[in-house]
Design an enzyme around this catalytic site. Structure first.
Site, mmCIF file in Angstrom:
data_model
loop_
_atom_site.group_PDB
_atom_site.id
_atom_site.type_symbol
_atom_site.label_atom_id
_atom_site.label_comp_id
_atom_site.label_asym_id
_atom_site.label_seq_id
_atom_site.Cartn_x
_atom_site.Cartn_y
_atom_site.Cartn_z
ATOM 1 N N GLU A 278 0.838 -1.213 0.000
ATOM 2 C CA GLU A 278 0.000 0.000 0.000
ATOM 3 C C GLU A 278 0.870 1.259 0.000
ATOM 4 O O GLU A 278 0.531 2.259 -0.637
ATOM 5 C CB GLU A 278 -0.945 0.018 1.196
ATOM 6 C CG GLU A 278 -1.893 -1.176 1.299
ATOM 7 C CD GLU A 278 -2.697 -1.411 0.029
ATOM 8 O OE1 GLU A 278 -2.956 -0.434 -0.694
ATOM 9 O OE2 GLU A 278 -3.049 -2.568 -0.247
ATOM 10 N N HIS A 281 1.979 2.096 -3.444
ATOM 11 C CA HIS A 281 0.995 2.883 -4.208
ATOM 12 C C HIS A 281 1.138 4.366 -3.893
ATOM 13 O O HIS A 281 1.107 5.216 -4.765
ATOM 14 C CB HIS A 281 -0.432 2.468 -3.830
ATOM 15 C CG HIS A 281 -0.875 1.182 -4.448
ATOM 16 N ND1 HIS A 281 -0.796 0.946 -5.790
ATOM 17 C CD2 HIS A 281 -1.422 0.071 -3.900
ATOM 18 C CE1 HIS A 281 -1.271 -0.265 -6.050
ATOM 19 N NE2 HIS A 281 -1.647 -0.823 -4.919
ATOM 20 N N GLU A 357 -0.566 -2.260 -9.699
ATOM 21 C CA GLU A 357 -0.554 -3.261 -8.626
ATOM 22 C C GLU A 357 0.735 -4.066 -8.669
ATOM 23 O O GLU A 357 1.333 -4.363 -7.637
ATOM 24 C CB GLU A 357 -1.756 -4.203 -8.755
ATOM 25 C CG GLU A 357 -3.098 -3.545 -8.473
ATOM 26 C CD GLU A 357 -3.172 -2.960 -7.070
ATOM 27 O OE1 GLU A 357 -2.489 -3.459 -6.165
ATOM 28 O OE2 GLU A 357 -3.923 -1.981 -6.890
HETATM 29 ZN ZN LIG Z 1 -2.619 -2.578 -4.436
#
Ligand SMILES: [Zn+2]
Length: 420
Positions: A278, A281, A357
């Site tokens: 996370e 990101h 991702e």
């Molecule tokens: Zn993700």
């Protein structure tokens, strides 16, 4: 009119049959030969009962998706053709002569109609998710979330409709440029208030109870130069068995959030990997990149909607009794076009998201210095959400914002092998 109604229903049923055939017989979901028996093969980490559940639930869930996909389009289409869109306008004009109130009344009735018509599908989805133990939320709580969503939707759409129709009435030919220009700050506004105003409407946020874990997560955050001094925990275990976490925020006030389901389902190093993902990101500005992409895309989308709507009105306006775009009765037409444009763009936006991702996975491996816990985490996520390891191509194309688990685990395995 009767012909159109029957034709639409027959078309919808035929479409449903074709999709059912595709999901149950046509699509190839078998694992690529070189992955059989590896850690990416669900047979190595799911019990045979779980395997059956995943297969069954995925098919049903995909079918529900394909059933709901054109549902709104059909609703708007029929609303326009059968005169509902025009009737709501006539009624709102009878009630009040104030345009902003007419807009509110229009949005209310339209939302109510669409919500009620699609309620059976939403309810079936809820019941299914509950019977497979993904959702654990009681009906009352689910209904409450639906109601909050209903009013939030009305409030937001009313706001948008008032601005939009003002622009359409004012700048008949260039309204789409003006709408696009206003859309940009609106998106940033939403991005800013979403985590602090909208999300807490649905869930409780508290400080992470496990202070030792919080310290380790903040340690990773510090390594990533994320300015955060606490980690928030969302009480989701009373609603779902799914796992989620995210890092949001603008500039100096970032917010690290994790669902409590993550704490009970994953081991510590697995949790840390997910949090590192996370943070990846956040550090790589994926949200900002995504939003910038949307802003560019929406420029063309607004133009396309304007162009198509003008075409429809000049060609069939008399027949459907929508002669000017500035009438509220054109709202279902605009929403139909918007939904179609978003759908057409979804394979591209999904592919970009899948790429992001993947880069977040790579970031997490580098930050934590270990790929092994990630495999355990992904296997557990597959188990707890009964997600399909290797989905049919069309489903991946239209729905997958994340790479299928088979690809993610296979990459990690390859990484570990090369490291040795
Ligand atoms: Zn993700």
């Amino acid at each position: 009119m009767k012909k159109i109604l029957i034709g639409t229903i027959v078309g919808y049923v035929l479409y449903a049959l074709v999709m059912a055939y595709y999901l149950w017989f046509g699509a190839d979901t078998s694992l690529p030969a070189d992955l059989v028996g590896t850690k990416a093969d669900p047979r190595t980490f799911l019990s045979s009962k779980e395997m059956l559940l995943v297969e069954e639930y995925s098919k049903i869930r995909n079918m529900m998706y394909f059933l709901s996909l054109p549902f709104d389009w059909v609703l708007y289409f029929l609303l326009i053709l059968l005169g509902g869109a025009q009737a709501i306008q006539a009624w709102s004009e009878k009630v009040t002569r104030y345009s902003w109130l007419q807009g509110g009344i229009y949005v209310f009735w339209l939302t109510l109609f669409v919500t009620l018509a699609s309620f059976p599908l939403s309810y079936i989805r809820f019941v299914l998710s509950k019977s497979y133990n993904i959702t654990v939320q009681p009906f009352a709580g689910w209904m409450r979330d639906q109601l909050v969503g209903f009013w939030e939707g009305i409030f937001l759409m009313w706001l948008v409709v008032m601005v939009l129709y003002y622009l359409i009435r004012r700048f008949e030919k260039k309204w789409w440029v003006a709408a696009w220009a206003l859309f940009i700050p609106f998106v940033f506004f939403l991005m800013y208030i979403q985590p602090v105003v909208i999300d807490p409407l649905y869930n409780d946020f508290t400080e992470l109870q496990d202070k030792e874990l919080e310290e380790k997560i903040l340690g990773l955050a510090a390594e990533s130069d994320i300015a955060a001094d606490r980690v928030y925990e969302v009480n989701m275990s009373e609603k779902t068995n799914s796992i989620n976490a995210y890092v949001t925020g603008v500039g100096g006030n970032s917010r690290i959030v994790l669902w409590d389901t993550l704490l009970t389902r994953l081991k510590e190093e697995e949790i840390l990997f997910i949090m590192a993902h996370e943070m990846g990101h956040f550090v790589m500005n994926h949200v900002v990149v995504g939003i910038s992409g949307y802003i560019v895309f929406s420029f063309f989308a607004f133009y396309l909607i304007h162009w198509c709507a003008a075409r429809v009105i000049s060609k069939w306006g008399e027949a459907i009794k929508i002669t000017r775009l500035g009438q509220f009765s054109s709202l279902p037409l605009l929403l139909l076009l918007l939904s179609l444009v978003l759908f057409l763009a979804s394979p591209i936006t999904n592919a970009i998201s899948r790429h992001q991702e993947h880069t977040a996975d790579v970031y997490a491996i580098e930050l934590t210095g270990d790929a092994a816990p990630a495999i355990g985490a992904f296997q557990e996520i597959t188990r707890s959400s009964l997600s399909e390891v290797h989905p049919p191509a069309l489903v991946k194309f239209l729905r997958y914002t994340h790479p299928p688990m088979v690809d993610r685990i296979a990459y990690l395995e390859k990484y570990l092998e090369e490291e040795e």
